[in-house]
Write an enzyme that holds these catalytic residues in place. Sequence first.
Site, short mmCIF file in Angstrom:
data_model
loop_
_atom_site.label_atom_id
_atom_site.label_comp_id
_atom_site.label_asym_id
_atom_site.label_seq_id
_atom_site.Cartn_x
_atom_site.Cartn_y
_atom_site.Cartn_z
N HIS A 293 -35.78 -9.31 3.83
CA HIS A 293 -36.63 -8.87 4.61
C HIS A 293 -36.31 -7.48 4.96
O HIS A 293 -34.87 -7.33 5.33
CB HIS A 293 -36.06 -10.02 5.77
CG HIS A 293 -36.20 -11.72 5.22
ND1 HIS A 293 -35.58 -12.40 5.78
CD2 HIS A 293 -37.28 -12.05 4.54
CE1 HIS A 293 -35.85 -13.61 5.21
NE2 HIS A 293 -37.10 -13.54 4.57
N THR B 148 -27.89 -4.55 4.10
CA THR B 148 -27.35 -3.26 4.08
C THR B 148 -27.24 -2.78 5.84
O THR B 148 -26.99 -3.36 6.60
CB THR B 148 -29.22 -1.66 3.98
OG1 THR B 148 -29.50 -2.19 5.26
CG2 THR B 148 -29.54 -2.16 2.99
N ASP C 75 -26.53 -16.96 1.22
CA ASP C 75 -27.39 -17.63 1.75
C ASP C 75 -28.42 -18.85 0.81
O ASP C 75 -29.24 -17.71 0.23
CB ASP C 75 -27.94 -16.46 2.85
CG ASP C 75 -29.34 -16.70 3.91
OD1 ASP C 75 -28.83 -18.37 3.97
OD2 ASP C 75 -30.40 -16.53 3.56
N GLU D 79 -32.37 -6.56 4.22
CA GLU D 79 -31.76 -7.94 3.44
C GLU D 79 -32.23 -8.88 2.63
O GLU D 79 -32.87 -8.75 2.51
CB GLU D 79 -31.29 -8.94 4.80
CG GLU D 79 -32.39 -9.12 5.66
CD GLU D 79 -31.90 -10.08 6.94
OE1 GLU D 79 -32.25 -11.35 6.59
OE2 GLU D 79 -31.37 -9.43 7.40
N ASN E 135 -35.29 -5.08 8.90
CA ASN E 135 -35.06 -5.06 10.03
C ASN E 135 -35.65 -3.99 11.05
O ASN E 135 -35.01 -3.01 10.68
CB ASN E 135 -33.59 -6.18 10.51
CG ASN E 135 -33.58 -7.01 10.17
OD1 ASN E 135 -33.70 -8.24 10.94
ND2 ASN E 135 -32.73 -7.22 8.60
N GLU F 108 -26.41 -13.36 -1.68
CA GLU F 108 -27.54 -11.86 -0.23
C GLU F 108 -26.97 -10.54 0.10
O GLU F 108 -25.53 -10.66 0.12
CB GLU F 108 -27.63 -12.29 0.73
CG GLU F 108 -28.44 -11.52 2.04
CD GLU F 108 -29.50 -12.56 2.84
OE1 GLU F 108 -30.03 -11.84 4.09
OE2 GLU F 108 -29.74 -13.66 2.58
N HIS G 295 -37.82 -9.18 13.04
CA HIS G 295 -37.19 -8.92 11.86
C HIS G 295 -38.43 -9.59 11.25
O HIS G 295 -39.67 -10.52 11.33
CB HIS G 295 -36.11 -11.09 12.29
CG HIS G 295 -36.71 -11.34 10.53
ND1 HIS G 295 -34.97 -10.69 9.94
CD2 HIS G 295 -35.81 -12.32 10.04
CE1 HIS G 295 -34.28 -11.45 9.00
NE2 HIS G 295 -35.93 -12.55 8.95
#
Length: 503
Positions: free
Chosen positions: A155, A102, A94, A8, A157, A99, A241
Amino acid sequence: MHRVMGIETEYGISVPHQPNANAMAASSQVVNAYAPIGAPAQRQARWDFEEENPLRDARGFEVAREAADPSQLTDEDLGLANVILTNGARLYVDHAHPEYSTPEVTNPRDAVLWDKAGERIMAEAARRAADLPMGWTIQLYKNNTDNKGASYGCHENYLMNRSTPFADIVRHLIPFFVTRQVFCGAGRVGIGADGRGEGFQLSQRADFFEVEVGLETTLKRPIINTRDEPHADPEKYRRLHVIIGDANMSEIATYLKLGTTALVLAMIEDGFLSQDFSVESPVGALRAVSHDPTLRYQLRLHDGRRLTAVQLQMEYLEQARKYVEDRFGTDVDDMTRDVLDRWETTLVRLADDPMQLSRDLDWVAKLSILEGYRQRENLPWSAHKLQLVDLQYHDVRPDRGLYNRLVARGRMNLLVDEAAVRTAMHEPPNDTRAYFRGRCLAKFGAEIAAASWDSVIFDLPGRDSLQRVPTLEPLRGTRAHVGDLLDRCRSATELVAALTGGR
């Protein structure tokens, strides 16, 4: 290599010649401009916030809502622009930035593909926003700082087994994250959060981290983020995260960033990592590594050894090779082998001469460009022109961004072709629940009231209540699982009836 993962990215935003422009409004304009293309339905499905809980901590407690910073309350619907795309991704506003998150993928190459699709989506969204009546010219940058003290995130994940002790994750990942910037740093002109210090560093994010472990993502940023919001069955899974990474333009850097991290996570889950690579003062070490593009800085480990970041990464690589041989022998998949080989080749070249990697790594490519300007024009690192060049490297416009111009000239190595990227702008991955989400939005968008990572909510004609279809298993809802069903059903009513047994 098979692990559910995703990226993200908050994009930097600028409105030239509009000094009083509101970043929130400009970001909303970008997202809304793309909505008719990315989700071409008669109604726009809203984001379903019901299952989100950003204040749950992986260490076993939950932060009181009244004690949380407002920036942490990402489960509140503030009415900001928010679009779920037919490729399974999320495009929204955001923290005053547009933002792109994916869709869920299962390997680092697909992460590169749908992340690169996000760049194209953002470029197209900004172009369309400018074409609107009274529209502004908006420029978007896939970077991480405005060099005025603000940072915005990229970020990662990763889906992990819930049974993995969180203390093991912290112990083994902190040294890895402190040092992986040698190949996945995006490069930055300026030292310190405000960029006023003179020099060049590996990472755009390193100067913004303050603690080793914590729940926050915008204040007192931690190397290990403890948000426990799995977006999946919480009894089986945790979502790691990762907030410490840079936003990469380079496909090779993104591939290595996710591929090497996935290998380290596999070793942690299987209890394979017995060696302790813990470093002293990790936050200070993170910055020290970033501030030394010669890669000579030596970290002090708890066991007394002194190693450079490249040498410590070599230790992780050696463990990963042993792990893969131990677990799979000769039956290792091609992508795992490729990640290992690229990881090793990259580290060897970094140890020899980093400039050999100017076609592969962002920080090296950027430094090469900047050194050219410095030599031709005799510029100090404090020259404003160099910060502008730094910024332009991340411009998502195909004809203006310096990275994109390097690609056009054949001066960057790529992993995915442009035709595949264009397809990924509209089509979801086949092998995760994103397939079900994306195909439902494309085929039955007018009858979808809301969706999220773990649900699709239908508003069916003749039904008084909304119909929620949970998608708590990230590896169900794939093309193999529901592709024929989606092809066969002519309406959302027929689909929901088939999924619920006609209830």
